[in-house]
Write an enzyme that holds these catalytic residues in place. Structure first.
Site, short mmCIF file in Angstrom:
data_model
loop_
_atom_site.label_atom_id
_atom_site.label_comp_id
_atom_site.label_asym_id
_atom_site.label_seq_id
_atom_site.Cartn_x
_atom_site.Cartn_y
_atom_site.Cartn_z
N LYS A 119 -3.03 -50.94 38.12
CA LYS A 119 -2.92 -50.25 39.40
C LYS A 119 -4.31 -49.87 39.93
O LYS A 119 -4.63 -50.17 41.05
CB LYS A 119 -2.06 -48.99 39.27
CG LYS A 119 -0.55 -49.21 39.32
CD LYS A 119 0.05 -49.79 38.08
CE LYS A 119 1.51 -50.13 38.22
NZ LYS A 119 2.34 -49.64 37.13
N ASP A 123 1.45 -39.98 31.53
CA ASP A 123 1.39 -41.35 32.01
C ASP A 123 0.74 -41.29 33.39
O ASP A 123 1.35 -40.81 34.35
CB ASP A 123 2.82 -41.93 32.10
CG ASP A 123 2.84 -43.34 32.68
OD1 ASP A 123 1.77 -43.87 33.03
OD2 ASP A 123 3.96 -43.90 32.80
N TRP A 183 9.79 -43.92 36.00
CA TRP A 183 8.92 -44.15 34.85
C TRP A 183 9.09 -43.07 33.79
O TRP A 183 9.09 -43.37 32.59
CB TRP A 183 7.46 -44.30 35.28
CG TRP A 183 7.24 -45.60 35.99
CD1 TRP A 183 6.95 -45.76 37.31
CD2 TRP A 183 7.34 -46.92 35.43
NE1 TRP A 183 6.86 -47.12 37.60
CE2 TRP A 183 7.08 -47.83 36.48
CE3 TRP A 183 7.62 -47.42 34.16
CZ2 TRP A 183 7.10 -49.22 36.28
CZ3 TRP A 183 7.63 -48.80 33.96
CH2 TRP A 183 7.38 -49.69 35.01
C1 LIG Z 1 3.36 -49.66 36.22
C2 LIG Z 1 3.71 -48.46 35.47
C3 LIG Z 1 4.11 -48.49 34.12
C4 LIG Z 1 4.30 -49.79 33.38
O1 LIG Z 1 3.13 -50.44 33.15
P1 LIG Z 1 3.12 -51.82 32.30
O2 LIG Z 1 1.66 -52.06 32.15
O3 LIG Z 1 3.81 -52.84 33.15
O4 LIG Z 1 3.81 -51.58 31.03
C5 LIG Z 1 4.37 -47.31 33.49
N1 LIG Z 1 4.26 -46.13 34.11
C6 LIG Z 1 3.88 -46.05 35.41
C7 LIG Z 1 3.77 -44.72 36.08
C8 LIG Z 1 3.60 -47.21 36.13
O5 LIG Z 1 3.23 -47.13 37.42
#
Ligand SMILES: *Cc1c(COP(=O)(O)O)cnc(C)c1O
Length: 360
Positions: A196, A172, A102
């Site tokens: 999540k 993030d 990511w």
């Molecule tokens: C799932 C995830 C993303 C992407 O999320 P989307 O909502 O599908 O764009 C980005 N960063 C991390 C750490 C993730 O787990």
């Protein structure tokens, strides 16, 4: 009713009381004679939902008043493009820590619109750990320092966050938001895709310091400016009303659980129980280095990919979903988000004991 044990990485398990509440309110929300999805986003009762969701998040995370809370679309992925456009003036570099899948995506996106500087890269150790704070220095004059606090695919996390000084630290936190106590003050911006830990997909939560909101250059399209959404309280255009409503219910549930400290304690206990099994026998091969082990995404290998395939297949037959590792890395991954009950972790552990007896 047959609820399975859901170890999906995202979209992922939601608390059963939240689903039941949404079900009960589906056809007639609060006496409106319609569902939340059918309400106008300008209706007073929908605006109240936005306010309550925001208030719950402020309370749970201790978000100070000089930070805005925004509900945006495009998931966490759009943020990879949006924060550089808003926060990195021409001629300045955005600094990044590369901890895996990511973090790399954020870097790739950041390169498209300006200068990037990767200040630490975990490639040599196959992205099995996050850096210690003393291994990172944000370059003076950088527009920001970006980290992915928990790598969902690699199963590693920052146990301690880097010190960035005057450089705004951006994180993030998609796969660990509200799973552990975090001091929001240490960050210029925190963002997360909702699917999540806090709601359904298609919604991104952004917590951003107000002075950073004001930084955006005039050349950025209106919709992509944080300032646009901050000025309109996330109602500049039609937002993901359903997503915000579910997030409101999930954050209410979190408050009922005793808030983030209680949730963190439960999460640490769930992860510790599973890691104890992985450390207990050489049959299991945990992927992450101990100091960086994620308590949300627990990743491990078995002796062969055939055995891993069998593990996933038998687990599915025994009522456990989502244990296949990400297609880019293989192996096994159990995502233990806030809504995954301790009982499911115990079910998994019992199954693992049985599996090892039969195949070890
Ligand atoms: C799932 C995830 C993303 C992407 O999320 P989307 O909502 O599908 O764009 C980005 N960063 C991390 C750490 C993730 O787990």
């Amino acid at each position: 009713m047959a609820r399975i044990c859901n170890f999906n990485a995202g979209p992922a398990a939601l608390p059963l009381p939240v689903l039941e509440r949404a079900q009960a309110e589906m056809v007639d929300y609060a006496g409106h004679g319609m569902s939340v999805m059918e309400l106008s986003h300008r209706a007073k009762s929908f605006m109240a939902i936005v306010e309550q969701a925001e208030g719950n998040i402020r309370q749970l995370m201790g978000v100070p008043d000089d930070y805005d809370i925004l509900f945006l679309q495009g998931g966490a992925s759009l943020q990879f493009a949006m924060f550089p456009l808003n926060l990195r003036p021409p001629g300045q570099a955005g600094a990044y820590v590369n901890t895996g899948s990511w973090a790399s995506k954020a870097i790739k996106e950041g390169k498209i619109t300006g200068e990037t500087a990767v200040v630490w890269d975990g490639k040599a150790e196959n992205y099995t750990r996050a850096p210690r704070p003393d291994e990172i220095a944000a370059p003076a004059g950088a527009a920001y320092l970006h980290i992915c606090s928990n790598e969902t695919i690699g199963g590693i996390r920052f146990s301690d966050f880097p010190e960035a000084g005057d450089v705004p630290l951006l994180a993030d936190m998609s796969s660990e938001i509200m799973s552990r106590v975090v001091d929001v003050r240490r960050f210029g911006m925190i963002y997360a895709g909702a699917q999540k830990n806090i709601g359904p997909s298609g919604l991104a939560l952004v917590i951003i310091r107000k002075d950073l909101v004001a930084r955006c250059p005039e050349t950025v399209p209106v919709f992509l400016r944080y300032a646009t959404h901050a000025a309109e309280h996330s109602l500049y255009n039609t937002p993901n009303t359903w997503g915000i409503y579910i997030t409101k219910l999930v954050t209410e549930w979190m408050l009922d659980q005793g808030g983030i400290p209680a949730i963190q304690q439960a999460n640490e206990a769930k992860a510790a129980a599973l890691y104890a099994v992985l450390d207990g026998s050489r049959f299991w091969r945990p992927v992450a280095q101990s100091a960086s082990r994620s308590i949300m995404n627990v990743c491990w290998r078995l002796a062969s990919s055939e055995l891993e395939e069998r593990f996933v297949k038998e687990a599915t037959a025994a009522g456990m979903e989502g244990l296949k590792g990400h297609r880019s890395v293989g192996g096994i991954r159990a995502s233990l988000y806030n809504a995954v009950p301790r009982a499911c972790v115990e079910t998994l552990i019992a199954f693992m004991g049985d599996f090892e007896r039969r195949h070890g």
